[in-house]
Design a protein around this motif. Structure first.
Motif, PDB file in Angstrom:
ATOM      1  N   LEU A  72      -3.028  90.417 -37.948  1.00 34.69           N
ATOM      2  CA  LEU A  72      -3.814  91.476 -37.322  1.00 34.69           C
ATOM      3  C   LEU A  72      -4.984  91.872 -38.211  1.00 34.69           C
ATOM      4  O   LEU A  72      -5.945  92.477 -37.756  1.00 34.69           O
ATOM      5  N   VAL A  73      -4.868  91.515 -39.487  1.00 40.72           N
ATOM      6  CA  VAL A  73      -5.929  91.742 -40.463  1.00 40.72           C
ATOM      7  C   VAL A  73      -6.125  90.439 -41.238  1.00 40.72           C
ATOM      8  O   VAL A  73      -5.153  89.841 -41.702  1.00 40.72           O
ATOM      9  N   ASN A  74      -7.369  90.000 -41.351  1.00 37.78           N
ATOM     10  CA  ASN A  74      -7.679  88.829 -42.174  1.00 37.78           C
ATOM     11  C   ASN A  74      -8.170  89.331 -43.524  1.00 37.78           C
ATOM     12  O   ASN A  74      -9.305  89.774 -43.654  1.00 37.78           O
ATOM     13  N   ASP A  75      -7.309  89.256 -44.520  1.00 34.94           N
ATOM     14  CA  ASP A  75      -7.671  89.676 -45.875  1.00 34.94           C
ATOM     15  C   ASP A  75      -7.729  88.504 -46.841  1.00 34.94           C
ATOM     16  O   ASP A  75      -7.603  88.687 -48.052  1.00 34.94           O
ATOM     17  N   HIS A  76      -7.915  87.293 -46.317  1.00 34.34           N
ATOM     18  CA  HIS A  76      -8.187  86.188 -47.232  1.00 34.34           C
ATOM     19  C   HIS A  76      -9.512  86.500 -47.922  1.00 34.34           C
ATOM     20  O   HIS A  76     -10.440  87.028 -47.300  1.00 34.34           O
TER      21      HIS A  76
ATOM     22  N   LEU B 228       1.685  96.113 -31.133  1.00 34.76           N
ATOM     23  CA  LEU B 228       0.860  95.940 -32.332  1.00 34.76           C
ATOM     24  C   LEU B 228      -0.575  95.582 -32.004  1.00 34.76           C
ATOM     25  O   LEU B 228      -1.519  96.192 -32.516  1.00 34.76           O
ATOM     26  N   TRP B 229      -0.745  94.575 -31.164  1.00 33.78           N
ATOM     27  CA  TRP B 229      -2.091  94.061 -30.891  1.00 33.78           C
ATOM     28  C   TRP B 229      -2.944  95.052 -30.113  1.00 33.78           C
ATOM     29  O   TRP B 229      -4.180  95.003 -30.175  1.00 33.78           O
ATOM     30  N   ALA B 230      -2.325  95.992 -29.388  1.00 37.27           N
ATOM     31  CA  ALA B 230      -3.097  97.036 -28.700  1.00 37.27           C
ATOM     32  C   ALA B 230      -3.855  97.900 -29.709  1.00 37.27           C
ATOM     33  O   ALA B 230      -4.928  98.428 -29.408  1.00 37.27           O
ATOM     34  N   HIS B 231      -3.330  98.004 -30.926  1.00 41.64           N
ATOM     35  CA  HIS B 231      -3.981  98.824 -31.952  1.00 41.64           C
ATOM     36  C   HIS B 231      -5.290  98.209 -32.459  1.00 41.64           C
ATOM     37  O   HIS B 231      -6.100  98.905 -33.086  1.00 41.64           O
ATOM     38  N   VAL B 232      -5.476  96.931 -32.224  1.00 42.49           N
ATOM     39  CA  VAL B 232      -6.721  96.264 -32.672  1.00 42.49           C
ATOM     40  C   VAL B 232      -7.447  95.628 -31.489  1.00 42.49           C
ATOM     41  O   VAL B 232      -8.249  94.708 -31.663  1.00 42.49           O
ATOM     42  N   ASP B 233      -7.159  96.138 -30.285  1.00 38.25           N
ATOM     43  CA  ASP B 233      -7.774  95.622 -29.054  1.00 38.25           C
ATOM     44  C   ASP B 233      -7.629  94.111 -28.927  1.00 38.25           C
ATOM     45  O   ASP B 233      -8.517  93.426 -28.419  1.00 38.25           O
ATOM     46  N   GLY B 234      -6.506  93.587 -29.418  1.00 35.01           N
ATOM     47  CA  GLY B 234      -6.211  92.173 -29.263  1.00 35.01           C
ATOM     48  C   GLY B 234      -6.970  91.237 -30.179  1.00 35.01           C
ATOM     49  O   GLY B 234      -6.831  90.021 -30.076  1.00 35.01           O
ATOM     50  N   ARG B 235      -7.777  91.784 -31.090  1.00 35.80           N
ATOM     51  CA  ARG B 235      -8.589  90.943 -31.975  1.00 35.80           C
ATOM     52  C   ARG B 235      -8.371  91.348 -33.434  1.00 35.80           C
ATOM     53  O   ARG B 235      -8.470  92.528 -33.774  1.00 35.80           O
ATOM     54  N   PRO B 236      -8.094  90.382 -34.296  1.00 35.91           N
ATOM     55  CA  PRO B 236      -7.844  90.702 -35.703  1.00 35.91           C
ATOM     56  C   PRO B 236      -9.041  91.373 -36.377  1.00 35.91           C
ATOM     57  O   PRO B 236     -10.204  91.076 -36.068  1.00 35.91           O
ATOM     58  N   ILE B 237      -8.733  92.254 -37.281  1.00 27.06           N
ATOM     59  CA  ILE B 237      -9.752  92.874 -38.124  1.00 27.06           C
ATOM     60  C   ILE B 237     -10.157  91.846 -39.177  1.00 27.06           C
ATOM     61  O   ILE B 237      -9.302  91.266 -39.845  1.00 27.06           O
ATOM     62  N   GLN B 238     -11.450  91.606 -39.302  1.00 29.54           N
ATOM     63  CA  GLN B 238     -11.966  90.612 -40.255  1.00 29.54           C
ATOM     64  C   GLN B 238     -12.568  91.350 -41.453  1.00 29.54           C
ATOM     65  O   GLN B 238     -13.702  91.821 -41.392  1.00 29.54           O
TER      66      GLN B 238
ATOM     67  N   GLU C  89      -0.710  78.028 -44.557  1.00 26.16           N
ATOM     68  CA  GLU C  89      -0.381  77.745 -43.168  1.00 26.16           C
ATOM     69  C   GLU C  89      -0.022  78.969 -42.329  1.00 26.16           C
ATOM     70  O   GLU C  89      -0.086  78.915 -41.103  1.00 26.16           O
ATOM     71  N   GLU C  90       0.340  80.067 -42.980  1.00 26.92           N
ATOM     72  CA  GLU C  90       0.928  81.161 -42.216  1.00 26.92           C
ATOM     73  C   GLU C  90       0.251  82.515 -42.416  1.00 26.92           C
ATOM     74  O   GLU C  90      -0.003  83.228 -41.446  1.00 26.92           O
ATOM     75  N   TRP C  91      -0.018  82.884 -43.662  1.00 22.40           N
ATOM     76  CA  TRP C  91      -0.511  84.233 -43.952  1.00 22.40           C
ATOM     77  C   TRP C  91      -1.864  84.466 -43.288  1.00 22.40           C
ATOM     78  O   TRP C  91      -2.797  83.683 -43.445  1.00 22.40           O
ATOM     79  N   GLY C  92      -1.937  85.516 -42.517  1.00 22.70           N
ATOM     80  CA  GLY C  92      -3.189  85.873 -41.859  1.00 22.70           C
ATOM     81  C   GLY C  92      -3.398  85.214 -40.513  1.00 22.70           C
ATOM     82  O   GLY C  92      -4.340  85.556 -39.796  1.00 22.70           O
ATOM     83  N   VAL C  93      -2.541  84.274 -40.139  1.00 20.56           N
ATOM     84  CA  VAL C  93      -2.671  83.609 -38.841  1.00 20.56           C
ATOM     85  C   VAL C  93      -2.173  84.571 -37.759  1.00 20.56           C
ATOM     86  O   VAL C  93      -1.045  85.058 -37.840  1.00 20.56           O
ATOM     87  N   PRO C  94      -3.001  84.853 -36.745  1.00 19.42           N
ATOM     88  CA  PRO C  94      -2.580  85.774 -35.694  1.00 19.42           C
ATOM     89  C   PRO C  94      -1.288  85.305 -35.021  1.00 19.42           C
ATOM     90  O   PRO C  94      -1.206  84.188 -34.526  1.00 19.42           O
ATOM     91  N   SER C  95      -0.280  86.168 -35.030  1.00 17.25           N
ATOM     92  CA  SER C  95       1.017  85.846 -34.453  1.00 17.25           C
ATOM     93  C   SER C  95       1.284  86.704 -33.229  1.00 17.25           C
ATOM     94  O   SER C  95       1.053  87.917 -33.254  1.00 17.25           O
ATOM     95  N   HIS C  96       1.777  86.054 -32.201  1.00 14.00           N
ATOM     96  CA  HIS C  96       2.197  86.756 -30.983  1.00 14.00           C
ATOM     97  C   HIS C  96       3.652  86.429 -30.654  1.00 14.00           C
ATOM     98  O   HIS C  96       4.126  86.742 -29.572  1.00 14.00           O
ATOM     99  N   ASP C  97       4.326  85.812 -31.587  1.00 15.42           N
ATOM    100  CA  ASP C  97       5.717  85.413 -31.401  1.00 15.42           C
ATOM    101  C   ASP C  97       6.635  86.582 -31.756  1.00 15.42           C
ATOM    102  O   ASP C  97       6.646  87.049 -32.898  1.00 15.42           O
ATOM    103  N   GLU C  98       7.404  87.032 -30.785  1.00 12.70           N
ATOM    104  CA  GLU C  98       8.261  88.202 -30.980  1.00 12.70           C
ATOM    105  C   GLU C  98       9.261  88.024 -32.127  1.00 12.70           C
ATOM    106  O   GLU C  98       9.473  88.932 -32.920  1.00 12.70           O
ATOM    107  N   THR C  99       9.872  86.851 -32.199  1.00  8.38           N
ATOM    108  CA  THR C  99      10.864  86.628 -33.256  1.00  8.38           C
ATOM    109  C   THR C  99      10.200  86.676 -34.618  1.00  8.38           C
ATOM    110  O   THR C  99      10.710  87.307 -35.548  1.00  8.38           O
ATOM    111  N   ARG C 100       9.057  86.023 -34.751  1.00  7.22           N
ATOM    112  CA  ARG C 100       8.360  86.034 -36.037  1.00  7.22           C
ATOM    113  C   ARG C 100       7.890  87.444 -36.391  1.00  7.22           C
ATOM    114  O   ARG C 100       7.981  87.873 -37.538  1.00  7.22           O
ATOM    115  N   LEU C 101       7.389  88.182 -35.429  1.00  9.23           N
ATOM    116  CA  LEU C 101       6.937  89.547 -35.703  1.00  9.23           C
ATOM    117  C   LEU C 101       8.102  90.415 -36.172  1.00  9.23           C
ATOM    118  O   LEU C 101       7.951  91.222 -37.093  1.00  9.23           O
ATOM    119  N   PHE C 102       9.258  90.247 -35.539  1.00 11.35           N
ATOM    120  CA  PHE C 102      10.435  91.019 -35.966  1.00 11.35           C
ATOM    121  C   PHE C 102      10.882  90.571 -37.354  1.00 11.35           C
ATOM    122  O   PHE C 102      11.190  91.402 -38.213  1.00 11.35           O
TER     123      PHE C 102
END
Length: 194
Positions: free
Chosen positions: A175-179, A120-130, A23-36
């Motif tokens: 930010l990275v999908n490593d599934h 963080l997301w600026a480093h990947v131009d807003g799109r996760p690395i697949q 449910e969680e690992w690899g899901v793009p997060s933009h929530d400040e609390t979760r990121l911290f």
């Protein structure tokens, strides 16, 4: 019986671990609390297994005031002593101090007009690395991107943000999908970025 194909690291005997993977690992997060939270939990993992930290996650949330950055930044010696006596978290003085330093660094980031999300997301131009890996053991421990973010965060006063920790953080925060390609979550997580 559960017949879903998952990444090989997901312990099938631990329901908490399976839920985290599913449910969680690899899901793009933009929530400040979760990121911290994840930044600090990944740092707490250093030298330990992720399963150990995951099993203590609820205790961490309680001990660190729901990851309230402003409160954490003001922790004093009394609060540190309380944390170091708490068996629900990893009682390591350096890791506790790092969480406080991270809250203070986070507030400086915010005072400079930035969010952790935006940074963080600026480093990947807003799109996760697949990535396309067949087996979780093929995933790198660190990359040029995690090296760069690690150095920048260190320069900004964040602690326990080595490149390996940051790569795990990027994976966990989506930010990275490593599934693995054969994992049922690979395509689902990839589709979240579409």
């Amino acid at each position: 019986m559960d017949t879903l194909c998952r990444c090989g690291w997901a312990n099938p005997k631990n329901p908490r671990y399976l839920a985290y993977h599913d449910e969680e690992w690899g899901v793009p997060s933009h929530d400040e609390t979760r990121l911290f939270e994840m930044l600090n939990l990944e740092g707490a993992q250093a030298g330990l297994s992720w399963e150990t930290i995951l099993n203590k996650r609820d205790s961490y949330r309680e001990a660190f005031d729901g990851w309230d950055v402003e409160r954490i930044a003001r922790y004093d010696a009394t609060k540190v002593a309380e944390l170091l006596a708490n068996p629900g978290i990893v009682r390591n003085r350096l890791k506790v101090a790092a969480t406080i330093a991270n809250a203070q660094a986070y507030l400086r980031l915010r005072e400079a007009g930035q969010t952790l999300d935006g940074y963080l997301w600026a480093h990947v131009d807003g799109r996760p690395i697949q990535n396309t890996i067949e087996d979780y053991r093929q995933a790198p421990a660190k990359t040029a991107l995690s090296d760069q973010i690690s150095k920048e965060l260190s320069r900004r006063g964040f602690k326990f943000v080595g490149s390996t920790i940051i790569y795990a953080y990027l994976q966990a925060s989506g930010l990275v999908n490593d599934h693995a390609l054969n994992c049922f979550r690979y395509q689902q997580v990839k589709d979240l970025a579409a």
